[in-house]
Design a protein around this motif. Structure first.
Motif, PDB file in Angstrom:
ATOM      1  N   ILE A 282      -4.511  -3.803   6.461  1.00 22.72           N
ATOM      2  CA  ILE A 282      -5.160  -2.823   5.579  1.00 22.72           C
ATOM      3  C   ILE A 282      -4.212  -1.687   5.178  1.00 22.72           C
ATOM      4  N   ALA A 283      -3.011  -2.083   4.751  1.00 22.53           N
ATOM      5  CA  ALA A 283      -2.046  -1.112   4.239  1.00 22.53           C
ATOM      6  C   ALA A 283      -2.123  -1.009   2.724  1.00 22.53           C
ATOM      7  N   SER A 284      -2.755  -1.980   2.089  1.00 20.92           N
ATOM      8  CA  SER A 284      -2.949  -1.960   0.639  1.00 20.92           C
ATOM      9  C   SER A 284      -4.056  -2.951   0.311  1.00 20.92           C
ATOM     10  N   TRP A 297      -6.631  -0.029  -4.596  1.00 19.81           N
ATOM     11  CA  TRP A 297      -7.479   0.910  -3.867  1.00 19.81           C
ATOM     12  C   TRP A 297      -6.572   1.997  -3.289  1.00 19.81           C
ATOM     13  N   PRO A 298      -6.367   3.108  -3.989  1.00 21.12           N
ATOM     14  CA  PRO A 298      -5.420   4.131  -3.511  1.00 21.12           C
ATOM     15  C   PRO A 298      -5.850   4.781  -2.208  1.00 21.12           C
ATOM     16  N   ASP A 299      -7.140   4.716  -1.883  1.00 22.12           N
ATOM     17  CA  ASP A 299      -7.616   5.315  -0.638  1.00 22.12           C
ATOM     18  C   ASP A 299      -7.246   4.478   0.577  1.00 22.12           C
ATOM     19  N   VAL A 300      -6.743   3.257   0.358  1.00 24.69           N
ATOM     20  CA  VAL A 300      -6.305   2.395   1.469  1.00 24.69           C
ATOM     21  C   VAL A 300      -4.832   2.616   1.788  1.00 24.69           C
ATOM     22  N   GLY A 301      -4.005   2.756   0.750  1.00 28.44           N
ATOM     23  CA  GLY A 301      -2.586   2.915   1.016  1.00 28.44           C
ATOM     24  C   GLY A 301      -1.789   3.265  -0.223  1.00 28.44           C
ATOM     25  N   PHE A 302      -0.578   3.703   0.009  1.00 29.34           N
ATOM     26  CA  PHE A 302       0.360   4.027  -1.069  1.00 29.34           C
ATOM     27  C   PHE A 302       1.302   2.847  -1.250  1.00 29.34           C
ATOM     28  N   LEU A 303       1.373   2.325  -2.470  1.00 36.20           N
ATOM     29  CA  LEU A 303       2.154   1.120  -2.747  1.00 36.20           C
ATOM     30  C   LEU A 303       3.441   1.454  -3.485  1.00 36.20           C
ATOM     31  N   VAL A 323       5.936  -2.768  -0.809  1.00 31.60           N
ATOM     32  CA  VAL A 323       6.081  -1.990   0.417  1.00 31.60           C
ATOM     33  C   VAL A 323       4.933  -0.983   0.461  1.00 31.60           C
ATOM     34  N   CYS A 324       4.189  -0.967   1.562  1.00 30.03           N
ATOM     35  CA  CYS A 324       2.954  -0.180   1.611  1.00 30.03           C
ATOM     36  C   CYS A 324       2.946   0.791   2.788  1.00 30.03           C
ATOM     37  N   THR A 325       2.356   1.944   2.562  1.00 30.25           N
ATOM     38  CA  THR A 325       2.083   2.909   3.616  1.00 30.25           C
ATOM     39  C   THR A 325       0.572   3.020   3.748  1.00 30.25           C
ATOM     40  N   GLY A 326       0.039   2.526   4.855  1.00 29.72           N
ATOM     41  CA  GLY A 326      -1.406   2.526   5.041  1.00 29.72           C
ATOM     42  C   GLY A 326      -1.934   3.919   5.337  1.00 29.72           C
TER      43      GLY A 326
END
Length: 464
Positions: A282-284, A297-303, A323-326
């Motif tokens: 659930i990082a993106s 879904w920006p509330d899940v992570g930054f892509l 590359v994702c930041t959850g």
């Protein structure tokens, strides 16, 4: 579910398995939903009208809080930045781009090191299927789980006019029936979740009517599943001349949905076909709207989309590594986590016809390992068009052991013959070039991973 429990479950008669699934479903429901779920769903839907600048500010605030928590509370990151300071690295941890890209293998080797010291005592363990054959252990709190499933309810179900309390089916990779079982039922009904779980491992022409009867019996309203498994079911129903049940929507998850698969699913199920993008980490996440665009879904992570060669951010519209930041799971934060997927962001433009302001994932171009490497060093992906155009093929898979050759494994449908085989060879030759050896092999079935997923490409050749 551990092996002992699974073995005990599979020895039960069908009624006992359904009872066990219902008990397990009540446990899952307690982790996924709470009194706050309805308000979380409505709040998520309201956020979809936020402007891009509002989303940017929101993500920046959440990211700043996440980075501070990671540096001060998470052993792996605390040690990482301590070593950097000892080595004279003066870059600030407050800047996301200063953080190194995190590989799956790093998390797989030491998952507990990514757990925050002040995490809740009770966490839910999730194990990914592991496309390399090695699973990945993850943990999330009940708070995180409830927040995640509220987003799922809002953007998978509410967007498509359905909800979780309606009977639904999941066509996936859990062993709800023994692998050696030759007679139905190849499914289990979990009344507590209103879920019919269909096995992806037992799809065969001889079982088509049984699967169809199960969908009708439980009055299934919507279907979720792996694109390859749902396409296999659709092929069988079409070949047998069986009419699919009236569904409100079919939602693909866990695998790329190719256009040829979408066309078949639309023909057989005669309802909207929606694609999704997501991961157990659930990082993106992203879901397809009625206008056919895949909204993040920006509330899940930054892509971030990273250029393959330079390592810099790729321009909008250009394919790169995802590359994702959850931002949802603060108890096991994954910062600049390499998903293994390739994709591209869509340039901000006029609002989507659906009316939502969420950013758009222009495409998911496959996985890093889902590439065929040609003798001249080219890396080729997206082979779905090879098997389109009404070719009588149920399933296909490309296997590459050497850089100068590739095998195409085909499960034929009615009407497949030498002409179809030559057409497959011709299309592969157009994409891979004259120096690539191409072998077409007809097989009865393709082996799925332990998760039930089907890899479209298996390559043992490392990209140059």
């Amino acid at each position: 579910m551990n092996r002992l429990l699974l073995s005990a479950y599979q020895r039960l008669p069908y009624a006992g398995r359904c009872l066990a699934a219902g008990v397990w479903g009540r446990y899952l429901r307690s982790w996924r939903y709470g009194e706050e779920t309805p308000s979380l769903v409505e709040t998520a839907l309201e956020r979809e009208s936020w402007s891009p600048s509002t989303w940017t500010r929101w993500q920046e605030e959440r990211t700043s809080r996440l980075l501070h928590r990671a540096v001060t509370q998470v052993p792996y990151y605390r040690n990482l930045w301590a070593k950097r300071r000892q080595q004279g690295d003066t870059r600030s941890w407050k800047v996301l781009q200063h953080w190194p890209i995190l590989s799956k293998e790093t998390v797989r080797r030491q998952p507990e090191a990514f757990l925050a010291d002040d995490r809740p005592r009770s966490l839910f363990r999730v194990t990914t299927s592991g496309s390399t054959g090695t699973p990945l252990a993850l943990w999330r709190s009940r708070r995180t789980s409830i927040a995640w499933y509220a987003l799922v309810e809002a953007r998978l179900r509410r967007w498509n006019g359905v909800e979780r309390r309606q009977p639904w089916a999941l066509l996936g990779g859990r062993l709800v029936a023994r692998g050696a079982q030759r007679k139905p039922p190849f499914w289990v009904w979990a009344s507590s979740l209103q879920q019919l779980y269909l096995s992806a491992f037992h799809l065969a022409p001889a079982h088509a009517k049984a699967y169809l009867n199960a969908l009708h019996h439980h009055r299934v309203n919507h279907l979720l599943g792996y694109a390859s498994a749902m396409t296999s079911l659709a092929h069988i129903l079409r070949e047998k001349g069986l009419e699919a049940p009236a569904l409100t929507v079919v939602i693909s998850n866990g695998e790329p949905l190719f256009e040829s698969q979408r066309e078949l699913l639309l023909e057989v199920f005669r309802c909207p076909i929606r694609d999704t993008y997501g991961m157990a980490e659930i990082a993106s996440a992203a879901s397809e709207c009625s206008a056919g665009r895949l909204h993040l879904w920006p509330d899940v992570g930054f892509l971030e989309v990273i250029h393959n060669q330079s390592g810099n951010a790729a321009p909008d519209g250009q394919t790169g590594r995802l590359v994702c930041t959850g931002l949802l799971n603060e108890d096991m934060p994954l910062i600049r986590y390499e998903t293994g997927d390739l994709g591209a962001l869509e340039s901000p433009s006029a609002p989507c016809p659906c009316g939502r302001q969420l950013p758009v994932l222009a495409r998911v171009a496959g996985r890093l390992e889902d590439l065929i490497v040609t003798p001249d060093g080219r890396r080729v992906s997206r082979f779905d068009a090879v098997f389109r155009g009404n070719l009588p093929i149920r399933e296909a898979q490309l296997v590459q052991h050497h850089q100068d050759s590739v095998r195409a494994l085909l499960v034929p449908a009615d009407g497949f013959g030498s002409k179809s085989q030559r057409e497959v060879e011709r299309r592969l030759r157009m994409r891979l070039g004259p120096s690539m050896g191409i072998e077409v092999e007809i097989v009865d079935k393709l082996e799925r991973e332990s998760s039930g997923k089907l890899r479209a490409v298996i390559s043992e050749v490392a990209p140059p």
